[in-house]
Enzyme design. Structure first.
Site, short mmCIF file in Angstrom:
data_model
loop_
_atom_site.label_atom_id
_atom_site.label_comp_id
_atom_site.label_asym_id
_atom_site.label_seq_id
_atom_site.Cartn_x
_atom_site.Cartn_y
_atom_site.Cartn_z
N ASP A 50 -1.91 7.00 5.84
CA ASP A 50 -2.93 6.05 5.40
C ASP A 50 -3.20 5.14 6.60
O ASP A 50 -2.39 4.28 6.92
CB ASP A 50 -2.40 5.25 4.20
CG ASP A 50 -3.32 4.10 3.79
OD1 ASP A 50 -4.40 3.94 4.41
OD2 ASP A 50 -2.95 3.36 2.86
N LYS A 81 -12.07 -1.68 6.46
CA LYS A 81 -11.20 -2.46 7.34
C LYS A 81 -11.63 -2.37 8.81
O LYS A 81 -11.32 -3.26 9.57
CB LYS A 81 -9.74 -2.00 7.20
CG LYS A 81 -9.22 -1.97 5.77
CD LYS A 81 -8.80 -3.33 5.26
CE LYS A 81 -8.60 -3.35 3.76
NZ LYS A 81 -7.59 -2.42 3.26
N TRP A 128 0.83 -1.21 0.00
CA TRP A 128 0.00 0.00 0.00
C TRP A 128 0.86 1.25 0.00
O TRP A 128 0.55 2.23 -0.68
CB TRP A 128 -0.98 -0.01 1.17
CG TRP A 128 -1.90 -1.19 1.13
CD1 TRP A 128 -2.07 -2.13 2.10
CD2 TRP A 128 -2.75 -1.60 0.06
NE1 TRP A 128 -2.99 -3.08 1.70
CE2 TRP A 128 -3.42 -2.77 0.46
CE3 TRP A 128 -3.03 -1.07 -1.22
CZ2 TRP A 128 -4.33 -3.44 -0.36
CZ3 TRP A 128 -3.94 -1.74 -2.04
CH2 TRP A 128 -4.58 -2.90 -1.60
#
Ligand SMILES: *Cc1c(COP(=O)(O)O)cnc(C)c1O
Length: 355
Positions: A166, A190, A98
């Site tokens: 993030d 998530k 990511w």
């Protein structure tokens, strides 16, 4: 009921599923799926969903919250675009897939990206610590929890530059100091709600200062904040369920209580991984994530039997990401301690049969 260790979209509280299901049938006489986002009943939902984020994370004055679409993947670009200033340079920490995605996106936007710390040399199995963050950059970006590899920052990076994070896979799992950040973004699926919404928490000073010549209206956090996340049709259902989940979180002791629960789950599973002679953890112990615990069987030949046993115990979502193999137990907020105990019991039983 299954024990869902999936990495995302993930488990939410059963109560939240029930209330969400009810609202699909009846939300003040309509379905939540058909109600206009401009109707006062939905405007109230959006207001509460924004407000509950501020309550749950003690968001200080001078910060705004917004729900957008596009996932964290669009967040890679939105964060870089909104934080771009005169130097057009940025510092990124590369801790895996990511983070690499965020780096790639910033480069595409013409930012001179300085990857000043990386754990790529050991397949992202640790959090880099020996680095000096550059001071000649517009901002520093990192990924607080590395969902795929199972590592998590235990402290924020040291820097005097604006910090962007993030937080897709560990937001609301532990207490944070929002004041340390200029911009936080997180895909909902998530820990917050169903896929569809992406959460942004932004310092108001940041808004409207981008030097990017390219700024589509939707990407401009200033306009999103001014329009209270209603610049266009918001992801109505996802925001509604996020609101239900945040209500549930606050009714159950908030983020502080959740952090204690998540520590208990992490401790239980990691203790078994370390004590059990047939398993080994995948990452550096001090960097282990409480959200995504990654581990391996020492002998590949054991895989078939172990897989059979955890499946029979009602566990789902345990295989590791396709890029890492092994196992990954995602233990998001709503996963009960009892589910972790079921996994630990399977590991013990497996070793009793094979040890
Ligand atoms: C899942 C994830 C992403 C990608 O999220 P999308 O919402 O699918 O774009 C980005 N960053 C982290 C840390 C993630 O866990």
């Amino acid at each position: 009921m299954k024990h869902n260790f999936g990495a995302g979209p993930c488990i939410l509280p059963q109560d939240v599923f029930k209330q969400a299901a009810d609202a699909v049938i009846d939300f003040n006489g309509l379905s939540i799926l058909e109600v206009s986002h401009r109707h006062k009943d939905f405007v109230a939902v959006m207001d509460e969903a924004l407000d509950l984020v501020k309550k749950a994370l003690n968001v200080p004055n001078g910060y705004s919250v917004a729900y957008l679409q596009g996932g964290a993947t669009l967040g890679f670009a939105i964060s870089a675009l909104n934080m771009m200033r005169d130097t057009k340079k940025a510092g990124y920490i590369n801790t895996g897939t990511w983070a690499s995605g965020a780096i790639k996106e910033a480069k595409k936007l013409g930012i001179d990206v300085n990857v000043f710390a990386s754990s790529e040399d050991k397949n992202f199995s640790y959090i880099p610590k020996d680095y000096i963050a550059p001071s000649d950059v517009d901002f520093i970006h990192y990924t607080s929890n590395n969902t795929i590899y199972g590592t998590q920052f235990k402290a924020i990076p040291k820097t005097d530059r604006p910090l962007v994070c993030d937080m897709s896979s560990d937001i609301f799992s532990q207490e944070i100091n929002v004041g340390d950040f200029d911009l936080i973004y997180a895909g909902a699926q998530k820990n917050l709600g169903p896929a569809g919404a992406t959460l942004y928490i932004v310092k108001d000073d940041v808004l409207g200062k981008s030097t990017s010549p390219f700024m589509p209206t939707y990407f401009d956090l200033k306009q999103q904040v001014e329009k209270e996340s209603m610049l266009n049709t918001p992801p109505v259902f996802s925001v509604y369920v996020a609101m239900l989940n945040l209500r549930n979180l606050l009714q159950n002791g908030g983020v502080k209580a959740m952090e204690a629960k998540n520590n208990a789950k992490g401790n239980l599973l990691y203790a078994e991984i370390d004590a059990n002679p047939l398993f080994v953890g995948s990452v550096a112990k001090e960097d282990r994530s409480n959200m995504n615990a990654t581990f391996l069987l020492k002998e590949d030949s054991h895989q078939e039997l172990f897989d059979k046993m955890w499946k029979e115990a009602g566990i789902v979502g345990l295989p590791g990401h396709r890029s890492t193999g092994g196992y990954r137990a995602s233990m998001y907020n709503a996963l009960p301690l009892e589910s972790v105990q079921v996994l630990v019991d399977v590991m013990k039983e497996f070793t009793r049969k094979n040890g």
